[in-house]
Design a protein around this motif. Structure first.
Motif, short mmCIF file in Angstrom:
data_model
loop_
_atom_site.label_atom_id
_atom_site.label_comp_id
_atom_site.label_asym_id
_atom_site.label_seq_id
_atom_site.Cartn_x
_atom_site.Cartn_y
_atom_site.Cartn_z
N VAL A 227 -5.51 -5.26 -2.42
CA VAL A 227 -4.85 -4.08 -1.88
C VAL A 227 -4.55 -3.08 -2.99
CG1 VAL A 227 -2.74 -3.25 -0.76
CG2 VAL A 227 -3.88 -5.30 0.09
N TYR A 228 -3.98 -3.56 -4.07
CA TYR A 228 -3.63 -2.67 -5.18
C TYR A 228 -4.86 -1.94 -5.72
CZ TYR A 228 -2.18 -1.00 -9.73
OH TYR A 228 -1.94 -0.19 -10.82
N GLU A 229 -5.92 -2.68 -6.00
CA GLU A 229 -7.11 -2.07 -6.57
C GLU A 229 -7.73 -1.05 -5.61
OE1 GLU A 229 -9.72 -5.23 -7.71
OE2 GLU A 229 -8.62 -5.62 -9.58
N PHE A 230 -7.71 -1.35 -4.33
CA PHE A 230 -8.27 -0.44 -3.34
C PHE A 230 -7.44 0.84 -3.27
CE2 PHE A 230 -8.76 1.36 0.87
CZ PHE A 230 -10.13 1.25 1.12
N ASP B 189 -2.97 3.69 -12.96
CA ASP B 189 -4.28 3.34 -13.48
C ASP B 189 -4.78 2.12 -12.74
OD1 ASP B 189 -6.54 3.28 -14.98
OD2 ASP B 189 -5.55 2.93 -16.91
N THR B 190 -6.09 1.92 -12.76
CA THR B 190 -6.65 0.75 -12.08
C THR B 190 -7.54 -0.06 -13.01
OG1 THR B 190 -8.49 2.14 -11.29
CG2 THR B 190 -6.62 1.81 -9.81
N GLU B 191 -7.56 0.27 -14.29
CA GLU B 191 -8.37 -0.52 -15.22
C GLU B 191 -7.73 -1.89 -15.40
OE1 GLU B 191 -11.22 0.46 -16.38
OE2 GLU B 191 -11.09 2.40 -15.40
N MET B 192 -8.46 -2.92 -15.01
CA MET B 192 -7.91 -4.27 -15.01
C MET B 192 -8.28 -5.01 -16.31
SD MET B 192 -6.27 -4.23 -12.26
CE MET B 192 -5.78 -5.94 -12.11
N ALA C 227 0.83 -1.21 0.00
CA ALA C 227 0.00 0.00 0.00
C ALA C 227 0.86 1.25 0.00
CB ALA C 227 -0.94 -0.01 1.20
N ILE C 228 1.95 1.24 0.75
CA ILE C 228 2.84 2.40 0.81
C ILE C 228 3.51 2.63 -0.55
CG2 ILE C 228 4.95 3.32 1.84
CD1 ILE C 228 4.09 1.80 4.43
N LEU C 229 3.95 1.56 -1.22
CA LEU C 229 4.55 1.73 -2.53
C LEU C 229 3.57 2.32 -3.53
CD1 LEU C 229 6.77 -1.45 -3.13
CD2 LEU C 229 7.45 0.78 -2.24
N VAL C 230 2.35 1.83 -3.53
CA VAL C 230 1.35 2.36 -4.46
C VAL C 230 1.09 3.84 -4.17
CG1 VAL C 230 -1.03 2.15 -5.27
CG2 VAL C 230 0.30 0.09 -4.82
N THR C 231 1.03 4.18 -2.89
CA THR C 231 0.82 5.58 -2.50
C THR C 231 2.01 6.44 -2.92
OG1 THR C 231 -0.51 4.85 -0.61
CG2 THR C 231 0.32 7.11 -0.56
N VAL D 245 -13.80 4.06 -4.01
CA VAL D 245 -13.69 2.76 -4.68
C VAL D 245 -15.09 2.18 -4.85
CG1 VAL D 245 -11.38 2.28 -3.79
CG2 VAL D 245 -13.38 1.50 -2.51
N SER D 246 -15.19 1.25 -5.78
CA SER D 246 -16.47 0.60 -6.03
C SER D 246 -16.82 -0.34 -4.89
CB SER D 246 -16.40 -0.18 -7.34
OG SER D 246 -15.51 -1.28 -7.20
#
Length: 202
Positions: A127-130, A199-202, A77-81, A140-141
């Motif tokens: 975690v990544y998608e969130f 991006d978060t489009e999977m 989570a920290i890396l994504v942030t 988030v959805s």
């Protein structure tokens, strides 16, 4: 190109040693004696308000060391942030922690390059998608929220949200005040241009 070439000097004084007044020294001593073992990053700016620094370091210690989330979850989570905010120092300080916590190197590299990772672990995907979705879209959805809720429970989803908020504050502080690497170290810019949001489009 190294950080010596690209990393501008700090915008504010970063007191240490004999430059600290008694209130600032108390915060430094608390951090040095705790699990961090040193004073780096945003506290070097927050120390200009010792009460802010004191409360900041307690919140940070709680979120990093005192939640139900595993080190792997927290470090991913920290890396994504860090990548979302293009926070070079946050990224550099946490890449080793992430590797030690079991974040796969390929997953971290995909985040660094702003590519959607391939996931072997469904919890990593959750975690990544969130985190990426929250940072990009500010929400988030139900599906993404439910994935984290199923994986980590109510305490976990609350803690993960707080972690993202906290490390966003850290990233903004590091970026805007141009906090340098510890001990005057240098490194290449970890983020390839262009610096664009995940991006978060999977």
């Amino acid at each position: 190109m190294t950080a010596a070439d690209t990393w501008p000097p700090p915008r504010i004084p970063l007191p240490a040693g004999d430059e600290l007044d008694p209130a600032q020294r108390a915060v430094f001593d608390t951090m040095i004696s705790g699990p961090r073992g040193r004073v780096v990053g945003p506290i070097r700016a927050a120390i200009h308000n010792p009460e802010l620094a004191e409360r900041w370091q307690h919140l940070g210690a709680l979120l990093r060391y005192g939640t139900s989330l595993s080190p792997r979850v927290k470090e991913l989570a920290i890396l994504v942030t860090a990548r979302h905010w293009d926070s070079r120092l946050e990224w550099i300080l946490h890449t080793t922690h992430a590797a030690n916590a079991g974040v796969p190197s390929g997953l971290a590299e995909a985040v660094r390059q702003n590519r959607i990772p391939d996931f072997d672990d469904p919890s990593d995907r959750a975690v990544y998608e969130f985190v990426a979705g929250l940072l990009r879209a500010h929400d988030v959805s139900d599906e993404v929220y439910g994935g984290v809720l199923r994986s980590f429970g109510v305490p976990g989803v609350v803690e993960l949200t707080a972690l993202v908020g906290y490390y966003s504050m850290v990233a903004m502080t590091l970026n805007v005040h141009r906090i340098p690497l510890p001990d005057g170290g240098t490194t290449e810019d970890p983020f390839p241009p262009p610096h664009t949001n995940l991006d978060t489009e999977m």
